[in-house]
Design a protein around this motif. Structure first.
Motif, PDB file in Angstrom:
ATOM      1  N   VAL A  70       0.833  -1.190   0.000  1.00  0.00           N
ATOM      2  CA  VAL A  70       0.000   0.000   0.000  1.00  0.00           C
ATOM      3  C   VAL A  70       0.877   1.253   0.000  1.00  0.00           C
ATOM      4  N   SER A  71       0.614   2.151  -0.923  1.00  0.00           N
ATOM      5  CA  SER A  71       1.393   3.393  -1.017  1.00  0.00           C
ATOM      6  C   SER A  71       0.925   4.397   0.029  1.00  0.00           C
ATOM      7  N   LEU A  72       1.866   4.894   0.827  1.00  0.00           N
ATOM      8  CA  LEU A  72       1.567   5.914   1.834  1.00  0.00           C
ATOM      9  C   LEU A  72       2.838   6.712   2.059  1.00  0.00           C
ATOM     10  N   ASP A  73       2.777   8.017   1.847  1.00  0.00           N
ATOM     11  CA  ASP A  73       4.000   8.823   1.844  1.00  0.00           C
ATOM     12  C   ASP A  73       4.145   9.764   3.027  1.00  0.00           C
ATOM     13  N   GLY A  74       3.192   9.754   3.945  1.00  0.00           N
ATOM     14  CA  GLY A  74       3.291  10.643   5.093  1.00  0.00           C
ATOM     15  C   GLY A  74       1.981  10.694   5.835  1.00  0.00           C
ATOM     16  N   PHE A  75       1.916  11.554   6.844  1.00  0.00           N
ATOM     17  CA  PHE A  75       0.659  11.775   7.533  1.00  0.00           C
ATOM     18  C   PHE A  75      -0.306  12.510   6.612  1.00  0.00           C
ATOM     19  N   GLU A  76      -1.496  12.741   7.110  1.00  0.00           N
ATOM     20  CA  GLU A  76      -2.592  13.184   6.250  1.00  0.00           C
ATOM     21  C   GLU A  76      -2.266  14.415   5.419  1.00  0.00           C
ATOM     22  N   ASP A  77      -1.713  15.458   6.028  1.00  0.00           N
ATOM     23  CA  ASP A  77      -1.488  16.688   5.264  1.00  0.00           C
ATOM     24  C   ASP A  77      -0.465  16.486   4.162  1.00  0.00           C
ATOM     25  N   VAL A  96      -0.006  -7.262   4.826  1.00  0.00           N
ATOM     26  CA  VAL A  96      -0.199  -5.893   4.350  1.00  0.00           C
ATOM     27  C   VAL A  96       0.939  -5.018   4.856  1.00  0.00           C
ATOM     28  N   GLY A  97       1.615  -4.363   3.928  1.00  0.00           N
ATOM     29  CA  GLY A  97       2.690  -3.445   4.291  1.00  0.00           C
ATOM     30  C   GLY A  97       2.560  -2.164   3.501  1.00  0.00           C
ATOM     31  N   ILE A  98       3.245  -1.124   3.945  1.00  0.00           N
ATOM     32  CA  ILE A  98       3.189   0.142   3.218  1.00  0.00           C
ATOM     33  C   ILE A  98       4.517   0.433   2.534  1.00  0.00           C
ATOM     34  N   VAL A  99       4.417   1.198   1.467  1.00  0.00           N
ATOM     35  CA  VAL A  99       5.583   1.638   0.703  1.00  0.00           C
ATOM     36  C   VAL A  99       5.565   3.164   0.668  1.00  0.00           C
ATOM     37  N   SER A 100       6.646   3.779   1.106  1.00  0.00           N
ATOM     38  CA  SER A 100       6.750   5.239   1.116  1.00  0.00           C
ATOM     39  C   SER A 100       7.841   5.669   0.147  1.00  0.00           C
ATOM     40  N   VAL A 101       7.483   6.494  -0.822  1.00  0.00           N
ATOM     41  CA  VAL A 101       8.442   6.996  -1.804  1.00  0.00           C
ATOM     42  C   VAL A 101       9.042   8.298  -1.282  1.00  0.00           C
ATOM     43  N   VAL A 102      10.361   8.351  -1.173  1.00  0.00           N
ATOM     44  CA  VAL A 102      11.045   9.537  -0.660  1.00  0.00           C
ATOM     45  C   VAL A 102      11.072  10.630  -1.717  1.00  0.00           C
ATOM     46  N   THR A 103      10.594  11.812  -1.337  1.00  0.00           N
ATOM     47  CA  THR A 103      10.683  12.997  -2.178  1.00  0.00           C
ATOM     48  C   THR A 103      11.156  14.157  -1.308  1.00  0.00           C
ATOM     49  N   ASN A 104      11.416  15.289  -1.950  1.00  0.00           N
ATOM     50  CA  ASN A 104      11.814  16.464  -1.172  1.00  0.00           C
ATOM     51  C   ASN A 104      10.644  17.056  -0.393  1.00  0.00           C
ATOM     52  N   MET A 105       9.452  16.481  -0.551  1.00  0.00           N
ATOM     53  CA  MET A 105       8.279  16.956   0.173  1.00  0.00           C
ATOM     54  C   MET A 105       8.053  16.218   1.488  1.00  0.00           C
ATOM     55  N   ASN A 106       8.594  14.996   1.613  1.00  0.00           N
ATOM     56  CA  ASN A 106       8.248  14.190   2.799  1.00  0.00           C
ATOM     57  C   ASN A 106       9.429  13.618   3.569  1.00  0.00           C
TER      58      ASN A 106
END
Length: 400
Positions: free
Chosen positions: A163-170, A205-215
C-alpha cells in the motif's frame, strides 16, 4: 527487527513465522532468481527458461494524481485523452486465462499493479484465478479501494498487499490527493478486521513510502506511527529519478541499439529529488532502522549512509550494476505487450494475445535485448541508473 542500511533479509523470518507455506514459495522464486543472476546470466547467450516473477500492469487508469508518478504525475505519460484511449486496450479476464495457465509449470510469483489495479474491472476474479492455480499473488495499490473489498480479499487468500503511503494526512494528501490518507487508513483497518474475523494470516499488508523532497524530513515519524497499523513491513523507497543528461543518453543508446526512441524515462525527470539533504535523510533513516519495530523496515535500495546525498544530487552515479531482470522476470502491459522493464515499456517483445508466452520470452527480440544489456557499460543501459527493479535486484556497486 531491522538493520540499518545493511540488507533487506529481515522480512524472511517474519514471513516464516506468519505464513510458512507462502514464505517457502517466495523463497523458492527468489532463490531461482539468484541462481539465474549468478549462473544463467554468465553462461547462456541471451536465452533462459527461468521465470520467478511476473509483473502485470492491469490498467493505465488511476483515481489519484501522485505528483512524482511517472504515469499520472506532473510529467506522467498516461494523462488526459491519451489515458482514456489507452484504457480501451485493456485485456479481459478471458484473454489473461491462457497466459496464466501457461505459468503452471514455473509457478512464478505474480505482482499486479497499474495505474490503480482496483480500477481493472475484473481484478477480483483475476486474482482468484491466479490463487486457485496455485501461484502466489501480490498487489501494489494506493489503498483507496481496500475497505469495500476487504471481505473477499481475505477470503480469496491474497498473499501480500503493498500500500502506497507517503506521510501523515497533510503531506500524503498533498502528494497523492485530498482524502487519500483517510481512505488508506480505513482500508488497512478493514483488512485487519477481516483477517481476525476469518481467522486468517493472509494477506500480509505493508506500506511503501516513496522519498521525495516533500516528505523525507518526516519519514521517521511515519515509521513510528506505523507501529499501530498492524503492518507486515514498511518499505522506504528512495525513489526513481533521472535528469536531462540521462534521458538524452538513454534515447541515443536505444536509437543506436534498437532503432527506437523511448518515451517513458523522461516522466521520472521530475525534480522531486532536488534539495534532499543526504546527511539529514541518513540520520532519519538511522532512526527508522533503530526502532524496536514489530515488523521489518526495509530500504530500497540498500545503500551506504554516506552515499545517500549523492544518490539524489547526482543521478548519474552508478549504484547498481549488471541488471539480471530479463533472465528471470517479465512484465505484461495492460494491452498484452510483453517487455522486460516495468516502468519503461518501450521495447516490446511481442503480445500474449498473438502467441504463446514462452515463444515470446526467448524470441529474437528478447535474446537481442539480453545480449545488448549484458554488453552495455556496467551491464545496464543509461536509463537503468535508478530503475526500481535494478535497485532491488542489480549487483551492488563497491562503495555503495
Amino acid at each position: 527487527m531491522s538493520t540499518y542500511m545493511n540488507n533487506n533479509f529481515s522480512i524472511v523470518p517474519h514471513m516464516i513465522n506468519k505464513s510458512p507455506g507462502l514464505a517457502a514459495y517466495t523463497a523458492k522464486n527468489f532463490m531461482l532468481h539468484s541462481k539465474t543472476s549468478n549462473i544463467d546470466y554468465r553462461l547462456l547467450r541471451g536465452r533462459t527458461q527461468n521465470l520467478s516473477l511476473v509483473y502485470m500492469k492491469l490498467t493505465p487508469r488511476c483515481n489519484l494524481r501522485c505528483l512524482m508518478c511517472g504515469q499520472r504525475g506532473v510529467k506522467g505519460v498516461l494523462k488526459g485523452q491519451h489515458a482514456m484511449d489507452e484504457s480501451k486496450k485493456i485485456l479481459t479476464l478471458e484473454e489473461y486465462k491462457p497466459f496464466i495457465d501457461q505459468m503452471r509449470f514455473h509457478r512464478p510469483l505474480f505482482y499486479l499493479w497499474g495505474g490503480e489495479p482496483f480500477m481493472y474491472p475484473e481484478l477480483m476474479d483475476l486474482a482468484s484465478y491466479i490463487v486457485k492455480k496455485g501461484m502466489g499473488l501480490t498487489i501494489n495499490t494506493n489503498g483507496t479501494y481496500l475497505e469495500e473489498n476487504a471481505e473477499r480479499i481475505v477470503r480469496d487468500k491474497w498473499g501480500a498487499i503493498f500500500v502506497s503511503l507517503d506521510g501523515f494526512e497533510d503531506i500524503n494528501d498533498q502528494i497523492r490527493g485530498k482524502g487519500s490518507y483517510q481512505k488508506v487508513m480505513r482500508g488497512i483497518q478493514a483488512i485487519d478486521r477481516e483477517k481476525k474475523r476469518q481467522k486468517s494470516q493472509l494477506p500480509h499488508v505493508g506500506i511503501v513510502s516513496v522519498v521525495t523532497n516533500m516528505n523525507y524530513l518526516y519519514m521517521d515519524q511515519l515509521v513510528k506511527a506505523g507501529q499501530d497499523y498492524g503492518l507486515a513491513w514498511h518499505i522506504i523507497n528512495l525513489g526513481t529519478y533521472c535528469n536531462d543528461a540521462i534521458v538524452e543518453k538513454n534515447n541515443q543508446c536505444y536509437q543506436d541499439t534498437f532503432g527506437i526512441t523511448p518515451t517513458h524515462l523522461d516522466a521520472y525527470n521530475t525534480g522531486y529529488n532536488q534539495g534532499i539533504d543526504g546527511d539529514k535523510l541518513s540520520e532519519i533513516l538511522k532512526k527508522c532502522h533503530s526502532m524496536h519495530s514489530k515488523y521489518p523496515i526495509i530500504t530500497v535500495p540498500v545503500i551506504e549512509p554516506s552515499k545517500i546525498g549523492e544518490y539524489y544530487s547526482n543521478p548519474e552515479s552508478v549504484v547498481r550494476s549488471r541488471c539480471p531482470i530479463p533472465w528471470s522476470q517479465v512484465n505484461i502491459n495492460y494491452n498484452g505487450d510483453v517487455h522486460f522493464c516495468a516502468d519503461y515499456p518501450d521495447y516490446v517483445l511481442g503480445n500474449i494475445k498473438d502467441e504463446k508466452f514462452f515463444k515470446i520470452y526467448n524470441n529474437k527480440r528478447a535474446v537481442k535485448f539480453r545480449r545488448e544489456l549484458k554488453k552495455a557499460e556496467h551491464g545496464i543501459f543509461p536509463g537503468c541508473l535508478r530503475c526500481y527493479q535494478n535497485m532491488l535486484f542489480g549487483k551492488r556497486m563497491k562503495g555503495y
